[in-house]
Design a protein around this motif. Structure first.
Motif, PDB file in Angstrom:
ATOM      1  N   ARG A 220       0.832  -1.208   0.000  1.00  0.00           N
ATOM      2  CA  ARG A 220       0.000   0.000   0.000  1.00  0.00           C
ATOM      3  C   ARG A 220       0.861   1.250   0.000  1.00  0.00           C
ATOM      4  O   ARG A 220       0.531   2.258  -0.645  1.00  0.00           O
ATOM      5  CB  ARG A 220      -0.937  -0.013   1.207  1.00  0.00           C
ATOM      6  N   GLN A 221       1.984   1.193   0.704  1.00  0.00           N
ATOM      7  CA  GLN A 221       2.850   2.355   0.773  1.00  0.00           C
ATOM      8  C   GLN A 221       3.426   2.708  -0.602  1.00  0.00           C
ATOM      9  O   GLN A 221       3.576   3.884  -0.939  1.00  0.00           O
ATOM     10  CB  GLN A 221       3.990   2.106   1.764  1.00  0.00           C
ATOM     11  N   LEU A 222       3.744   1.692  -1.412  1.00  0.00           N
ATOM     12  CA  LEU A 222       4.240   1.983  -2.750  1.00  0.00           C
ATOM     13  C   LEU A 222       3.185   2.738  -3.553  1.00  0.00           C
ATOM     14  O   LEU A 222       3.490   3.757  -4.201  1.00  0.00           O
ATOM     15  CB  LEU A 222       4.627   0.708  -3.487  1.00  0.00           C
ATOM     16  N   ILE A 223       1.947   2.274  -3.515  1.00  0.00           N
ATOM     17  CA  ILE A 223       0.899   2.941  -4.279  1.00  0.00           C
ATOM     18  C   ILE A 223       0.653   4.346  -3.742  1.00  0.00           C
ATOM     19  O   ILE A 223       0.437   5.294  -4.515  1.00  0.00           O
ATOM     20  CB  ILE A 223      -0.381   2.092  -4.288  1.00  0.00           C
ATOM     21  N   GLU A 224       0.720   4.525  -2.437  1.00  0.00           N
ATOM     22  CA  GLU A 224       0.552   5.869  -1.872  1.00  0.00           C
ATOM     23  C   GLU A 224       1.658   6.803  -2.348  1.00  0.00           C
ATOM     24  O   GLU A 224       1.401   7.981  -2.650  1.00  0.00           O
ATOM     25  CB  GLU A 224       0.522   5.794  -0.346  1.00  0.00           C
ATOM     26  N   ARG A 225       2.871   6.300  -2.442  1.00  0.00           N
ATOM     27  CA  ARG A 225       3.964   7.122  -2.962  1.00  0.00           C
ATOM     28  C   ARG A 225       3.735   7.480  -4.416  1.00  0.00           C
ATOM     29  O   ARG A 225       3.992   8.615  -4.849  1.00  0.00           O
ATOM     30  CB  ARG A 225       5.293   6.379  -2.808  1.00  0.00           C
ATOM     31  N   VAL A 226       3.272   6.504  -5.206  1.00  0.00           N
ATOM     32  CA  VAL A 226       2.964   6.782  -6.603  1.00  0.00           C
ATOM     33  C   VAL A 226       1.894   7.860  -6.711  1.00  0.00           C
ATOM     34  O   VAL A 226       2.006   8.804  -7.514  1.00  0.00           O
ATOM     35  CB  VAL A 226       2.514   5.496  -7.325  1.00  0.00           C
ATOM     36  N   ARG A 227       0.852   7.767  -5.887  1.00  0.00           N
ATOM     37  CA  ARG A 227      -0.236   8.744  -5.961  1.00  0.00           C
ATOM     38  C   ARG A 227       0.253  10.146  -5.608  1.00  0.00           C
ATOM     39  O   ARG A 227      -0.213  11.132  -6.190  1.00  0.00           O
ATOM     40  CB  ARG A 227      -1.376   8.346  -5.022  1.00  0.00           C
ATOM     41  N   ARG A 228       1.176  10.245  -4.685  1.00  0.00           N
ATOM     42  CA  ARG A 228       1.718  11.569  -4.355  1.00  0.00           C
ATOM     43  C   ARG A 228       2.464  12.146  -5.557  1.00  0.00           C
ATOM     44  O   ARG A 228       2.349  13.339  -5.857  1.00  0.00           O
ATOM     45  CB  ARG A 228       2.620  11.488  -3.121  1.00  0.00           C
ATOM     46  N   HIS A 229       3.246  11.316  -6.215  1.00  0.00           N
ATOM     47  CA  HIS A 229       3.905  11.773  -7.442  1.00  0.00           C
ATOM     48  C   HIS A 229       2.878  12.159  -8.498  1.00  0.00           C
ATOM     49  O   HIS A 229       2.999  13.198  -9.168  1.00  0.00           O
ATOM     50  CB  HIS A 229       4.803  10.665  -8.000  1.00  0.00           C
ATOM     51  N   ASP A 230       1.865  11.307  -8.675  1.00  0.00           N
ATOM     52  CA  ASP A 230       0.849  11.568  -9.691  1.00  0.00           C
ATOM     53  C   ASP A 230       0.198  12.935  -9.488  1.00  0.00           C
ATOM     54  O   ASP A 230      -0.062  13.670 -10.447  1.00  0.00           O
ATOM     55  CB  ASP A 230      -0.256  10.507  -9.633  1.00  0.00           C
ATOM     56  N   THR A 234       3.818  16.825 -13.875  1.00  0.00           N
ATOM     57  CA  THR A 234       3.548  17.623 -15.076  1.00  0.00           C
ATOM     58  C   THR A 234       3.860  16.821 -16.339  1.00  0.00           C
ATOM     59  O   THR A 234       3.876  17.363 -17.441  1.00  0.00           O
ATOM     60  CB  THR A 234       4.386  18.911 -15.070  1.00  0.00           C
ATOM     61  N   THR A 235       4.128  15.527 -16.162  1.00  0.00           N
ATOM     62  CA  THR A 235       4.420  14.659 -17.293  1.00  0.00           C
ATOM     63  C   THR A 235       3.182  14.473 -18.145  1.00  0.00           C
ATOM     64  O   THR A 235       2.065  14.354 -17.627  1.00  0.00           O
ATOM     65  CB  THR A 235       4.899  13.274 -16.787  1.00  0.00           C
ATOM     66  N   SER A 236       3.356  14.467 -19.449  1.00  0.00           N
ATOM     67  CA  SER A 236       2.215  14.258 -20.335  1.00  0.00           C
ATOM     68  C   SER A 236       1.713  12.825 -20.212  1.00  0.00           C
ATOM     69  O   SER A 236       2.438  11.934 -19.765  1.00  0.00           O
ATOM     70  CB  SER A 236       2.616  14.538 -21.789  1.00  0.00           C
ATOM     71  N   GLY A 237       0.492  12.609 -20.617  1.00  0.00           N
ATOM     72  CA  GLY A 237      -0.090  11.272 -20.518  1.00  0.00           C
ATOM     73  C   GLY A 237      -1.068  11.194 -19.361  1.00  0.00           C
ATOM     74  O   GLY A 237      -1.367  12.178 -18.674  1.00  0.00           O
ATOM     75  N   LYS A 238      -1.561   9.992 -19.135  1.00  0.00           N
ATOM     76  CA  LYS A 238      -2.566   9.758 -18.102  1.00  0.00           C
ATOM     77  C   LYS A 238      -2.013  10.104 -16.720  1.00  0.00           C
ATOM     78  O   LYS A 238      -0.998   9.563 -16.306  1.00  0.00           O
ATOM     79  CB  LYS A 238      -2.979   8.282 -18.157  1.00  0.00           C
ATOM     80  N   ARG A 239      -2.699  11.030 -16.003  1.00  0.00           N
ATOM     81  CA  ARG A 239      -2.194  11.425 -14.689  1.00  0.00           C
ATOM     82  C   ARG A 239      -2.293  10.275 -13.690  1.00  0.00           C
ATOM     83  O   ARG A 239      -1.335   9.985 -12.983  1.00  0.00           O
ATOM     84  CB  ARG A 239      -2.957  12.632 -14.155  1.00  0.00           C
ATOM     85  N   TYR A 240      -3.457   9.656 -13.594  1.00  0.00           N
ATOM     86  CA  TYR A 240      -3.657   8.549 -12.664  1.00  0.00           C
ATOM     87  C   TYR A 240      -3.947   7.275 -13.455  1.00  0.00           C
ATOM     88  O   TYR A 240      -4.444   7.320 -14.571  1.00  0.00           O
ATOM     89  CB  TYR A 240      -4.823   8.828 -11.720  1.00  0.00           C
ATOM     90  N   ASP A 241      -3.672   6.144 -12.830  1.00  0.00           N
ATOM     91  CA  ASP A 241      -3.968   4.861 -13.466  1.00  0.00           C
ATOM     92  C   ASP A 241      -4.291   3.859 -12.372  1.00  0.00           C
ATOM     93  O   ASP A 241      -3.883   4.026 -11.206  1.00  0.00           O
ATOM     94  CB  ASP A 241      -2.764   4.386 -14.288  1.00  0.00           C
ATOM     95  N   ASP A 242      -5.040   2.819 -12.741  1.00  0.00           N
ATOM     96  CA  ASP A 242      -5.201   1.695 -11.821  1.00  0.00           C
ATOM     97  C   ASP A 242      -3.812   1.159 -11.485  1.00  0.00           C
ATOM     98  O   ASP A 242      -2.910   1.167 -12.329  1.00  0.00           O
ATOM     99  CB  ASP A 242      -6.020   0.587 -12.480  1.00  0.00           C
ATOM    100  N   ALA A 243      -3.640   0.704 -10.256  1.00  0.00           N
ATOM    101  CA  ALA A 243      -2.314   0.251  -9.816  1.00  0.00           C
ATOM    102  C   ALA A 243      -2.444  -1.068  -9.066  1.00  0.00           C
ATOM    103  O   ALA A 243      -3.248  -1.188  -8.137  1.00  0.00           O
ATOM    104  CB  ALA A 243      -1.648   1.293  -8.918  1.00  0.00           C
ATOM    105  N   SER A 244      -1.646  -2.056  -9.487  1.00  0.00           N
ATOM    106  CA  SER A 244      -1.686  -3.380  -8.868  1.00  0.00           C
ATOM    107  C   SER A 244      -0.274  -3.906  -8.666  1.00  0.00           C
ATOM    108  O   SER A 244       0.606  -3.667  -9.492  1.00  0.00           O
ATOM    109  CB  SER A 244      -2.469  -4.368  -9.747  1.00  0.00           C
TER     110      SER A 244
END
Length: 251
Positions: A220-230, A234-244
């Protein structure tokens, strides 16, 4: 090995939040799938079903041979699954449409002395050895396309010189990245959809750090870190994505 998993829909999905990722695990296997459809909303896929339906059907077809410990290669299991799913909706959908819903497929299967892996499209496997060495098994062919236009993706999808996904062509299974690893050379294995692997692939953290987060702080902590980055990206492309993520660890 101990097997743990997590799967979360993208936080910006409107209710009901449908997760187009799927995780399937058993005593000696793990599978992650990440569904995909044409990048434009109004593209006709030729299919009356949702991406999530196709992902679920693929998982259902893979579950039985994996649970009954089929001795067939992983490529054969995947080809059979694609064939069965295609047949199940060929009467209602245009399964020849190149924009038909599709999915990445990533699998590992444990044996007493070795571990099999299969990667089809952009959901990687990361393996750490007991001495800390990292090996990544990935399929980056979609990143090698000359451009990401709808026309180019359609023309090169499931074609030689292009990229391969699980959709309606069983032959795609035999284009997977496959191999084996001695079990003695494995301390931990992570299977990730690109909504989680972007921690490294988009945000620049090392694979070693990604595995450290998983094994010391939790999935869960990895996904939470990803969401903070998301949230600040400012990177182009999909801001958020399903994460597994699936993590296999231990003897």
């Amino acid at each position: 090995m101990e097997i743990r998993s997590i799967s979360q829909p993208a936080p910006d999905r409107r209710p009901p939040a449908v997760n187009e990722d799927l995780v399937l695990t058993g005593p000696d296997f793990a599978v992650v799938l990440d569904g995909a459809s044409a990048p434009r909303v109004h593209v006709d896929s030729g299919c009356r079903h949702t991406v999530a339906w196709v992902v679920m059907q693929l998982a259902t077809q893979l579950a039985t041979p994996l649970l009954t410990r089929s001795s067939a290669p992983l490529t054969d299991l995947l080809a059979d699954a694609i064939t069965a799913v295609r047949a199940s909706h060929a009467g209602t959908c245009d399964v020849t449409n190149p924009d038909s819903p599709s999915s990445t497929v990533t699998m590992v299967r444990l044996h007493p002395d070795h571990i099999e892996h299969l990667v089809l499209a952009d959901s990687p496997i990361v393996i750490r050895s007991p001495d800390g060495q990292i090996t990544v098994h990935s399929d980056d062919r979609v990143d090698l396309l000359p451009d990401r236009s709808l026309e180019t993706v359609r023309r090169l999808r499931n074609q030689p010189g292009g990229f391969w996904v699980a959709s309606t062509e069983p032959k795609a299974a035999y284009e997977s990245v496959t191999g084996t690893t001695d079990r003695a050379d494995v301390d931990a294995i992570a299977l990730l959809t690109d909504g989680a692997s972007r921690y490294t692939e988009r945000y620049g953290h090392s694979w070693d750090e990604l595995l450290d987060v998983l094994t010391t702080e939790g999935l869960r902590q990895l996904i939470e870190r990803v969401r903070r980055h998301d949230s600040t990206s400012t990177t182009s492309g999909k801001r958020y994505d399903d994460a597994s993520v699936v993590l296999l660890q231990g003897p």
